[in-house]
Design a protein around this motif. Structure first.
Motif, PDB file in Angstrom:
ATOM      1  N   GLY A 442     -15.506   6.691 -34.484  1.00 47.95           N
ATOM      2  CA  GLY A 442     -14.878   6.146 -33.292  1.00 47.95           C
ATOM      3  C   GLY A 442     -15.871   5.300 -32.526  1.00 47.95           C
ATOM      4  O   GLY A 442     -17.076   5.411 -32.703  1.00 47.95           O
ATOM      5  N   THR A 443     -15.367   4.433 -31.669  1.00 50.00           N
ATOM      6  CA  THR A 443     -16.238   3.548 -30.894  1.00 50.00           C
ATOM      7  C   THR A 443     -15.942   3.619 -29.407  1.00 50.00           C
ATOM      8  O   THR A 443     -16.256   2.699 -28.669  1.00 50.00           O
ATOM      9  CB  THR A 443     -16.061   2.091 -31.368  1.00 50.00           C
ATOM     10  N   ASP A 444     -15.349   4.704 -28.975  1.00 51.00           N
ATOM     11  CA  ASP A 444     -14.956   4.800 -27.576  1.00 51.00           C
ATOM     12  C   ASP A 444     -16.036   5.401 -26.689  1.00 51.00           C
ATOM     13  O   ASP A 444     -15.895   5.430 -25.472  1.00 51.00           O
ATOM     14  CB  ASP A 444     -13.679   5.638 -27.444  1.00 51.00           C
ATOM     15  N   ASP A 445     -17.109   5.891 -27.269  1.00 56.98           N
ATOM     16  CA  ASP A 445     -18.194   6.478 -26.489  1.00 56.98           C
ATOM     17  C   ASP A 445     -19.475   6.277 -27.284  1.00 56.98           C
ATOM     18  O   ASP A 445     -19.679   6.908 -28.331  1.00 56.98           O
ATOM     19  CB  ASP A 445     -17.933   7.964 -26.249  1.00 56.98           C
ATOM     20  N   VAL A 446     -20.349   5.393 -26.806  1.00 63.88           N
ATOM     21  CA  VAL A 446     -21.509   4.968 -27.576  1.00 63.88           C
ATOM     22  C   VAL A 446     -22.770   5.095 -26.722  1.00 63.88           C
ATOM     23  O   VAL A 446     -22.790   4.692 -25.559  1.00 63.88           O
ATOM     24  CB  VAL A 446     -21.352   3.506 -28.051  1.00 63.88           C
ATOM     25  N   LEU A 447     -23.835   5.672 -27.314  1.00 63.18           N
ATOM     26  CA  LEU A 447     -25.154   5.718 -26.690  1.00 63.18           C
ATOM     27  C   LEU A 447     -26.105   4.824 -27.472  1.00 63.18           C
ATOM     28  O   LEU A 447     -26.101   4.853 -28.716  1.00 63.18           O
ATOM     29  CB  LEU A 447     -25.710   7.142 -26.689  1.00 63.18           C
ATOM     30  N   MET A 448     -26.920   4.056 -26.746  1.00 63.05           N
ATOM     31  CA  MET A 448     -27.911   3.191 -27.379  1.00 63.05           C
ATOM     32  C   MET A 448     -29.256   3.450 -26.703  1.00 63.05           C
ATOM     33  O   MET A 448     -29.414   3.190 -25.506  1.00 63.05           O
ATOM     34  CB  MET A 448     -27.514   1.721 -27.235  1.00 63.05           C
ATOM     35  N   TYR A 449     -30.233   3.974 -27.480  1.00 58.90           N
ATOM     36  CA  TYR A 449     -31.536   4.340 -26.918  1.00 58.90           C
ATOM     37  C   TYR A 449     -32.586   3.336 -27.375  1.00 58.90           C
ATOM     38  O   TYR A 449     -32.762   3.104 -28.571  1.00 58.90           O
ATOM     39  CB  TYR A 449     -31.907   5.747 -27.384  1.00 58.90           C
ATOM     40  N   PHE A 450     -33.313   2.760 -26.401  1.00 60.39           N
ATOM     41  CA  PHE A 450     -34.277   1.714 -26.705  1.00 60.39           C
ATOM     42  C   PHE A 450     -35.699   2.247 -26.906  1.00 60.39           C
ATOM     43  O   PHE A 450     -36.570   1.505 -27.365  1.00 60.39           O
ATOM     44  CB  PHE A 450     -34.264   0.655 -25.585  1.00 60.39           C
ATOM     45  N   GLY A 451     -35.954   3.493 -26.560  1.00 57.63           N
ATOM     46  CA  GLY A 451     -37.257   4.090 -26.819  1.00 57.63           C
ATOM     47  C   GLY A 451     -38.395   3.333 -26.172  1.00 57.63           C
ATOM     48  O   GLY A 451     -38.351   3.022 -24.978  1.00 57.63           O
ATOM     49  N   TYR A 457     -32.280  -7.354 -21.065  1.00 62.12           N
ATOM     50  CA  TYR A 457     -30.819  -7.336 -21.059  1.00 62.12           C
ATOM     51  C   TYR A 457     -30.330  -7.002 -22.468  1.00 62.12           C
ATOM     52  O   TYR A 457     -31.080  -7.028 -23.446  1.00 62.12           O
ATOM     53  CB  TYR A 457     -30.244  -8.684 -20.605  1.00 62.12           C
ATOM     54  N   ARG A 458     -29.029  -6.716 -22.544  1.00 61.33           N
ATOM     55  CA  ARG A 458     -28.387  -6.486 -23.838  1.00 61.33           C
ATOM     56  C   ARG A 458     -27.006  -7.127 -23.798  1.00 61.33           C
ATOM     57  O   ARG A 458     -26.288  -6.988 -22.799  1.00 61.33           O
ATOM     58  CB  ARG A 458     -28.240  -4.987 -24.127  1.00 61.33           C
ATOM     59  N   GLU A 459     -26.656  -7.856 -24.873  1.00 60.48           N
ATOM     60  CA  GLU A 459     -25.376  -8.534 -24.937  1.00 60.48           C
ATOM     61  C   GLU A 459     -24.415  -7.774 -25.850  1.00 60.48           C
ATOM     62  O   GLU A 459     -24.827  -7.201 -26.859  1.00 60.48           O
ATOM     63  CB  GLU A 459     -25.550  -9.969 -25.437  1.00 60.48           C
ATOM     64  N   PHE A 460     -23.137  -7.798 -25.474  1.00 68.07           N
ATOM     65  CA  PHE A 460     -22.101  -7.097 -26.219  1.00 68.07           C
ATOM     66  C   PHE A 460     -20.907  -8.017 -26.448  1.00 68.07           C
ATOM     67  O   PHE A 460     -20.629  -8.912 -25.654  1.00 68.07           O
ATOM     68  CB  PHE A 460     -21.610  -5.862 -25.436  1.00 68.07           C
ATOM     69  N   ARG A 467     -11.452  -2.378 -22.431  1.00 69.35           N
ATOM     70  CA  ARG A 467     -12.336  -2.525 -21.272  1.00 69.35           C
ATOM     71  C   ARG A 467     -13.318  -1.376 -21.274  1.00 69.35           C
ATOM     72  O   ARG A 467     -12.993  -0.260 -21.708  1.00 69.35           O
ATOM     73  CB  ARG A 467     -11.512  -2.550 -19.990  1.00 69.35           C
ATOM     74  N   TYR A 468     -14.535  -1.629 -20.774  1.00 68.15           N
ATOM     75  CA  TYR A 468     -15.624  -0.673 -20.923  1.00 68.15           C
ATOM     76  C   TYR A 468     -16.278  -0.338 -19.586  1.00 68.15           C
ATOM     77  O   TYR A 468     -16.372  -1.175 -18.681  1.00 68.15           O
ATOM     78  CB  TYR A 468     -16.710  -1.234 -21.851  1.00 68.15           C
ATOM     79  N   GLN A 469     -16.742   0.905 -19.502  1.00 69.02           N
ATOM     80  CA  GLN A 469     -17.594   1.341 -18.403  1.00 69.02           C
ATOM     81  C   GLN A 469     -18.993   1.561 -18.971  1.00 69.02           C
ATOM     82  O   GLN A 469     -19.144   2.081 -20.082  1.00 69.02           O
ATOM     83  CB  GLN A 469     -17.068   2.644 -17.800  1.00 69.02           C
ATOM     84  N   VAL A 470     -20.019   1.199 -18.208  1.00 68.50           N
ATOM     85  CA  VAL A 470     -21.395   1.253 -18.708  1.00 68.50           C
ATOM     86  C   VAL A 470     -22.263   2.081 -17.774  1.00 68.50           C
ATOM     87  O   VAL A 470     -22.249   1.876 -16.548  1.00 68.50           O
ATOM     88  CB  VAL A 470     -21.986  -0.173 -18.849  1.00 68.50           C
ATOM     89  N   VAL A 505     -21.889   3.217 -23.327  1.00 70.49           N
ATOM     90  CA  VAL A 505     -20.753   2.306 -23.203  1.00 70.49           C
ATOM     91  C   VAL A 505     -19.509   3.073 -23.625  1.00 70.49           C
ATOM     92  O   VAL A 505     -19.382   3.527 -24.763  1.00 70.49           O
ATOM     93  CB  VAL A 505     -20.950   1.059 -24.089  1.00 70.49           C
ATOM     94  N   ARG A 506     -18.570   3.223 -22.676  1.00 67.37           N
ATOM     95  CA  ARG A 506     -17.361   4.003 -22.917  1.00 67.37           C
ATOM     96  C   ARG A 506     -16.118   3.154 -22.701  1.00 67.37           C
ATOM     97  O   ARG A 506     -16.041   2.381 -21.750  1.00 67.37           O
ATOM     98  CB  ARG A 506     -17.303   5.217 -21.973  1.00 67.37           C
ATOM     99  N   THR A 507     -15.163   3.319 -23.583  1.00 67.82           N
ATOM    100  CA  THR A 507     -13.883   2.648 -23.425  1.00 67.82           C
ATOM    101  C   THR A 507     -13.075   3.330 -22.321  1.00 67.82           C
ATOM    102  O   THR A 507     -12.883   4.552 -22.362  1.00 67.82           O
ATOM    103  CB  THR A 507     -13.082   2.675 -24.739  1.00 67.82           C
ATOM    104  N   VAL A 508     -12.654   2.560 -21.350  1.00 70.23           N
ATOM    105  CA  VAL A 508     -11.849   3.140 -20.271  1.00 70.23           C
ATOM    106  C   VAL A 508     -10.402   2.674 -20.328  1.00 70.23           C
ATOM    107  O   VAL A 508      -9.525   3.253 -19.696  1.00 70.23           O
ATOM    108  CB  VAL A 508     -12.448   2.795 -18.891  1.00 70.23           C
TER     109      VAL A 508
END
Length: 511
Positions: A442-451, A457-460, A467-470, A505-508
Motif C-alpha cells: 500500500g502507499t497510503d502511509d509512507v516513512l522516508m528516513y534521510f539518516g 527539500y524533497r520533491e514528490f 491528497r496528502y498530509q505530510v 506522507v499519508r493519504t488523506v
C-alpha cells in the motif's frame, strides 16, 4: 488455597535428602494439570542445597490447578497440592514469542508476521534493548542502582550474562559465583544457592519493570585459570545448562541466548551448539525465544531451534543496514544486538557519537528490524554501563525513547519497502530508507528516513486523485511537525538541511 496470577511463577519447595550430591543423584519434578482436565505440563525441578528441592511453574491459563511430584527420593515422590490461577492483569501479557506463532496468518503463505514479535496474548512487542553483561555479578548496591536506572530508561530488553565477564574495563572478580568452590577450584557439579537466588530475584524485578531478560548462557570472556567457565567440558556444559534452564524457565520474561560471540569459543564446534539447544528446549516446557550471537563468523541461523537472528555487525560502518539482507536470508526476526555503543573507549565499537547510535536505531527499525543499545564512557562515572550497569550518562537513551514511542504508534502493518519500489507514483526512493503500510503493498502511509544525509527539500509526484498530509520529523531533536496544508499532484517539501530528518506522507483523500 494458594493463588498466583496467570503467567507468573508458582513455586513448590520441599525437603528431601541432603546425602551425597543431590544435584547429580536425585531426580525431581512435577506434573501440573488444570482441575477441569485441560492443560497439563510436566516441569523438571532442581536442587537448592541443604536438602531443599524446588520446581518453578508458569501457568498459561487461569483457573484451578493441581500438581503431583515425582522423584527418586521417596520423601519427594507423590506430593500433591492445588492452587488457583487468577487472570493476567495490567501489563502482564505473558511471554514474548514470534508473532507468527501467536497471531493468525491472513493467508496460507503470508509473511507479515515472520519478522516481528508479540506477547502470547497477541499484544505487539517491539524490542528496544540495552546491553549490561555483568550487572548481576556486581555488588548489591550497584545492582540496585542499575534497576533504578532501568526504571526510567526506554529499554524493554536487556542482554545479560550468567557467568562473570573478564575483558577490558571489566577485570574485577564478581561478588558471587554460580558454582560452589573458589577460584581455580570450582565444583561444576554443585551450585551456589545465594547466586541463583539473587539471579531469580533480579529476573523477577526486571519483569516488574516490563523488561525482557535476554540471558547469555555461555561466553568466551573468562579467566581460564581462575574461573574456567568457558572451558568446561561438554558434559559439564550440559549439566550446567540443564540446571540453569530448569531454574529460570518459569519466568515469562526470559529469552535464551546460547552464546555471546560463539565463534570465539572454537573448542565448541557448531554441532555442540545444536546439542546445547536441544538441552535448553528439553528443559524449557514454555518454549522461550532462542538465539546465538556472533563476533566475526555468523552462525547459520536457519537452524530450526533458532527463533530469531541475534547479530553483531561485522563491519564498523555497515550495521543496521544489514537487517534487510539477514531477513531475506533467514526469514526470521532480526535484532542487531551489537550495533556499536555510545561512548569514548579506545575500541571503534565503543566510541560512537550519540547521533550515530540513534541513527542506527532508526535505520534498523525502518528496515524492519530491531537494535540494541550500549554505553561505554571511560570518563563519566566509575563504571561502564555495558559491563557493570549503574548509571547512564549518554545522550542517546532519551532519543531512543522517542524512537520507541514513535515506532510503537505506527500501524502494525508498516514494514520496509525495497528501494526499487516507488511508494508514491513517480517518486524515487533509492537514496532513502523507506517504510510503508501493508508490507509495501500500500502507499497510503509512507516513512522516508534521510539518516546522515541533509537535503534542503524533497520533491514528490502524487498519485492522481489523491491528497496528502505530510509530517516533518526531526529524530534528533525529537519533534514532529504536521504541515498545515494538504498536497496533491507534483509538490515539494522544504527541509532544514539537517541530518536525521524523516518525512511521513499519508493519504488523506482518494477520489
Amino acid at each position: 488455597m494458594k493463588s498466583v496470577e496467570q503467567y507468573k511463577v508458582f513455586s513448590v519447595e520441599l525437603e528431601g535428602t541432603a546425602e551425597g550430591n543431590p544435584y547429580v543423584d536425585v531426580t525431581f519434578g512435577a506434573r501440573f494439570e488444570r482441575a477441569d482436565g485441560g492443560d497439563a505440563v510436566d516441569v523438571p525441578g532442581f536442587y537448592k542445597g541443604d536438602g531443599t528441592y524446588g520446581v518453578n511453574f508458569m501457568p498459561g491459563s487461569a483457573g484451578a490447578w493441581n500438581y503431583a511430584t515425582h522423584s527418586s527420593d521417596s520423601a519427594l515422590n507423590g506430593v500433591q497440592g492445588s492452587f488457583e490461577v487468577t487472570p493476567a492483569s495490567g501489563d502482564n501479557h505473558g511471554r514474548v514469542l514470534r508473532a507468527r506463532d501467536v497471531l493468525p496468518r491472513e493467508a496460507p503463505f503470508s509473511t507479515e508476521n515472520d519478522f516481528t514479535f508479540a506477547y502470547e496474548d497477541g499484544t505487539r512487542y517491539l524490542p528496544f534493548g540495552t546491553t549490561c553483561y555483568a550487572w548481576t555479578n556486581q555488588d548489591e548496591e550497584l545492582q540496585e542502582q542499575t534497576l533504578e536506572t532501568l526504571s526510567h530508561a526506554p529499554f524493554n530488553k536487556i542482554r545479560m550474562c550468567i557467568f562473570p565477564k573478564f575483558y577490558d574495563y571489566n577485570v574485577e572478580d564478581p561478588a558471587m559465583y554460580a558454582f560452589e568452590g573458589s577460584k581455580g577450584a570450582f565444583d561444576h557439579t554443585k551450585f551456589y544457592e545465594p547466586f541463583w537466588e539473587n539471579l531469580e530475584k533480579r529476573i523477577a524485578q526486571l519483569d516488574e519493570l516490563g523488561i525482557q531478560a535476554d540471558i547469555i548462557l555461555l561466553h568466551p570472556y573468562d579467566k581460564p585459570e581462575d574461573w574456567g567457565f568457558s572451558r568446561m567440558t561438554k558434559d559439564e556444559d550440559v549439566f550446567y545448562l540443564t540446571y540453569a534452564v530448569r531454574r529460570l524457565a518459569a519466568y515469562k520474561n526470559v529469552w535464551w541466548s546460547l552464546a555471546n560471540e560463539w565463534d570465539l569459543l572454537p573448542w565448541k564446534p557448531a554441532e555442540d551448539w545444536d546439542l546445547y539447544a536441544r538441552i535448553v528446549m528439553a528443559n524449557d516446557p514454555y518454549g522461550h525465544l532462542r538465539s546465538i550471537h556472533n563476533c566475526r563468523e555468523i552462525f547459520d541461523h536457519s537452524h530450526p531451534w533458532i527463533t530469531h537472528v541475534s547479530w553483531q555487525r561485522c563491519d564498523l560502518q555497515r550495521t543496521a543496514e544489514c537487517v534487510v539482507d539477514l531477513r531475506a536470508q533467514y526469514g526470521k526476526p532480526v535484532i542487531v544486538d551489537e550495533a556499536g555503543y555510545e561512548g569514548n573507549i579506545n575500541w571503534g565499537w565503543g566510541n560512537l557519537t550519540a547521533e550515530e547510535e540513534v541513527r542506527r536505531f532508526w535505520e534498523g527499525c525502518l528496515r524492519g528490524g530491531y537494535v540494541t543499545h550500549g554505553e561505554t564512557f571511560v570518563d563519566r562515572g566509575p563504571k561502564l554501563w555495558w559491563a557493570h550497569g549503574g548509571k547512564l550518562y549518554g545522550d542517546s537513551p532519551e532519543r531512543i525513547a522517542f524512537c520507541r514511542s514513535y515506532m510503537e504508534s505506527l500501524p502494525s502493518g508498516m514494514d520496509w519497502v525495497p528501494d526499487e519500489i516507488g511508494v508514491i507514483d513517480g517518486t524515487f526512493t533509492w537514496d532513502v530508507t523507506c517504510m510503508a503500510d501493508s508490507m509495501g503493498k500500500g502507499t497510503d502511509d509512507v516513512l522516508m528516513y534521510f539518516g546522515f544525509f541533509r537535503p534542503a527539500y524533497r520533491e514528490f509526484t502524487g498519485d492522481e486523485g489523491k491528497r496528502y498530509q505530510v509530517d516533518v520529523i526531526d529524530t534528533w531533536n525529537m519533534t514532529v511537525e504536521t504541515l498545515p496544508q494538504e498536497f496533491e499532484g507534483a509538490f515539494r517539501i522544504d527541509l532544514p538541511s539537517r541530518q536525521y530528518m524523516m518525512l511521513r506522507v499519508r493519504t488523506v483523500k482518494a477520489e
